[in-house]
Design a protein around this motif. Structure first.
Motif, mmCIF file in Angstrom:
data_model
loop_
_atom_site.group_PDB
_atom_site.id
_atom_site.type_symbol
_atom_site.label_atom_id
_atom_site.label_comp_id
_atom_site.label_asym_id
_atom_site.label_seq_id
_atom_site.Cartn_x
_atom_site.Cartn_y
_atom_site.Cartn_z
ATOM 1 N N UNK A 1 -8.039 -35.010 -59.382
ATOM 2 C CA UNK A 1 -7.386 -34.939 -58.304
ATOM 3 C C UNK A 1 -5.976 -34.584 -58.488
ATOM 4 N N UNK A 2 -5.593 -35.087 -59.688
ATOM 5 C CA UNK A 2 -3.833 -35.016 -59.769
ATOM 6 C C UNK A 2 -3.889 -34.452 -61.168
ATOM 7 N N UNK A 3 -2.807 -33.684 -61.579
ATOM 8 C CA UNK A 3 -2.521 -32.900 -62.809
ATOM 9 C C UNK A 3 -1.633 -33.894 -63.694
ATOM 10 N N UNK A 4 -1.322 -33.565 -64.905
ATOM 11 C CA UNK A 4 -0.449 -34.512 -65.704
ATOM 12 C C UNK A 4 0.850 -34.744 -65.259
ATOM 13 N N UNK A 5 1.384 -34.045 -64.213
ATOM 14 C CA UNK A 5 2.816 -34.464 -63.389
ATOM 15 C C UNK A 5 2.463 -35.126 -62.178
ATOM 16 N N UNK A 6 1.156 -35.658 -61.913
ATOM 17 C CA UNK A 6 0.779 -36.449 -61.090
ATOM 18 C C UNK A 6 0.790 -35.772 -59.542
ATOM 19 N N UNK A 7 0.922 -34.469 -59.700
ATOM 20 C CA UNK A 7 0.710 -33.727 -58.342
ATOM 21 C C UNK A 7 -0.871 -33.488 -58.008
ATOM 22 N N UNK A 8 -0.882 -33.654 -56.700
ATOM 23 C CA UNK A 8 -2.285 -33.378 -56.289
ATOM 24 C C UNK A 8 -2.653 -31.858 -56.360
ATOM 25 N N UNK A 9 -3.666 -31.391 -56.986
ATOM 26 C CA UNK A 9 -3.985 -30.247 -57.047
ATOM 27 C C UNK A 9 -4.321 -29.653 -55.596
ATOM 28 N N UNK A 10 -3.704 -28.445 -55.605
ATOM 29 C CA UNK A 10 -3.744 -27.628 -54.195
ATOM 30 C C UNK A 10 -2.950 -28.196 -53.214
ATOM 31 N N UNK A 11 -2.026 -28.954 -53.399
ATOM 32 C CA UNK A 11 -0.965 -29.460 -52.301
ATOM 33 C C UNK A 11 0.328 -29.312 -52.957
ATOM 34 N N UNK B 1 1.938 -53.705 -65.615
ATOM 35 C CA UNK B 1 2.896 -53.134 -66.635
ATOM 36 C C UNK B 1 2.665 -51.632 -66.479
ATOM 37 N N UNK B 2 1.020 -51.521 -66.484
ATOM 38 C CA UNK B 2 0.636 -50.067 -66.551
ATOM 39 C C UNK B 2 0.970 -49.189 -65.272
ATOM 40 N N UNK B 3 1.177 -49.813 -63.853
ATOM 41 C CA UNK B 3 1.440 -49.083 -62.995
ATOM 42 C C UNK B 3 2.989 -48.695 -62.965
ATOM 43 N N UNK B 4 3.698 -49.860 -63.662
ATOM 44 C CA UNK B 4 5.106 -49.500 -63.621
ATOM 45 C C UNK B 4 5.405 -48.581 -64.550
ATOM 46 N N UNK B 5 4.682 -48.136 -65.766
ATOM 47 C CA UNK B 5 5.012 -47.282 -66.770
ATOM 48 C C UNK B 5 4.648 -45.745 -65.911
ATOM 49 N N UNK B 6 3.516 -45.982 -65.123
ATOM 50 C CA UNK B 6 3.424 -44.564 -64.366
ATOM 51 C C UNK B 6 4.448 -44.275 -63.356
ATOM 52 N N UNK B 7 5.210 -45.429 -62.983
ATOM 53 C CA UNK B 7 6.053 -45.025 -61.916
ATOM 54 C C UNK B 7 7.282 -44.568 -62.492
ATOM 55 N N UNK B 8 7.488 -44.924 -63.939
ATOM 56 C CA UNK B 8 8.735 -44.871 -64.523
ATOM 57 C C UNK B 8 8.574 -43.309 -64.808
ATOM 58 N N UNK B 9 7.275 -42.773 -65.325
ATOM 59 C CA UNK B 9 6.868 -41.633 -65.757
ATOM 60 C C UNK B 9 7.259 -40.584 -64.603
ATOM 61 N N UNK C 1 9.695 -37.455 -64.364
ATOM 62 C CA UNK C 1 9.278 -35.941 -64.154
ATOM 63 C C UNK C 1 10.025 -35.509 -62.888
ATOM 64 N N UNK C 2 10.307 -36.278 -61.872
ATOM 65 C CA UNK C 2 10.995 -35.776 -60.672
ATOM 66 C C UNK C 2 12.391 -35.533 -61.087
ATOM 67 N N UNK C 3 12.935 -36.428 -61.782
ATOM 68 C CA UNK C 3 14.544 -36.227 -61.863
ATOM 69 C C UNK C 3 14.474 -34.824 -62.914
ATOM 70 N N UNK C 4 13.591 -34.733 -63.782
ATOM 71 C CA UNK C 4 13.642 -33.326 -64.452
ATOM 72 C C UNK C 4 13.528 -32.243 -63.884
ATOM 73 N N UNK C 5 12.406 -32.114 -62.715
ATOM 74 C CA UNK C 5 12.120 -31.281 -61.951
ATOM 75 C C UNK C 5 13.331 -30.858 -60.810
ATOM 76 N N UNK C 6 14.291 -31.744 -60.624
ATOM 77 C CA UNK C 6 15.285 -31.519 -59.705
ATOM 78 C C UNK C 6 16.651 -31.619 -60.476
ATOM 79 N N UNK C 7 16.550 -31.671 -61.622
ATOM 80 C CA UNK C 7 17.796 -31.526 -62.559
ATOM 81 C C UNK C 7 18.837 -32.784 -62.250
#
Length: 154
Positions: free
Chosen positions: A103-113, A134-142, A146-152
């Motif tokens: 459903x999501x890609x490696x950037x956590x974006x939903x395919x097709x949306x 801890x796992x969910x916290x790591x996903x949130x940090x990642x 990603x969002x910061x990098x995409x928006x400089x």
């Protein structure tokens, strides 16, 4: 901690107000039930240890109408006990799995949306051993990185 059984979530209807249908399939794979029943037997066997006898330890058999007709302590009893008493600890994963056909890609974006990400335990394809915090916290940090990098944003 590492069940082979897999549940799934599906839509009840095309109406977005309808709740989804959730199927846990907790003991879909028989070996999951076997393992839990064996664990129950091992715990019960602790009453036979020297320490438990010394302190007067005993096992309290809970009233379980579904299992009361079975021979207490038998394999069939422990399987019944596991079916009745087991729960998921409400930590399901994998409903929005992250992989090429998921459903999501490696950037956590939903395919097709556009502009929609999933940032929670549902993106994990297989449940890790242990608790999910801890796992969910790591996903949130990642996701934040990603969002910061995409928006400089630095």
């Amino acid at each position: 901690m590492n069940p082979k059984s897999r549940g799934y979530v599906t839509l009840k209807s095309a109406d977005p107000v309808d709740d989804p249908l959730i199927f846990g399939n907790t003991f879909e794979v028989e070996s999951d039930l076997e393992m839990l029943a064996d664990g129950c037997q091992r715990v019960h066997n602790l009453i036979e240890t020297t320490h438990f006898k010394k302190v007067g330890g005993y096992f309290i058999r809970p009233p379980l109408p579904e299992c009361d007709s079975l021979d207490f302590g038998s394999k069939s009893y422990w399987k019944c006990y596991a079916r009745v008493m087991a729960n998921s600890l409400y930590q399901p994963v994998g409903t929005y799995m992250m992989y090429p056909n998921g459903v999501v890609d490696s950037n956590l974006k939903v395919h097709g949306l556009e502009k929609i990400r999933v940032v929670d335990a549902s993106v994990i394809p297989k449940s890790p051993t242990g608790l999910m915090g801890a796992v969910v916290q790591m996903i949130a940090e990642r996701a934040a990185d990603i969002i910061k990098k995409e928006h400089c944003i630095e």
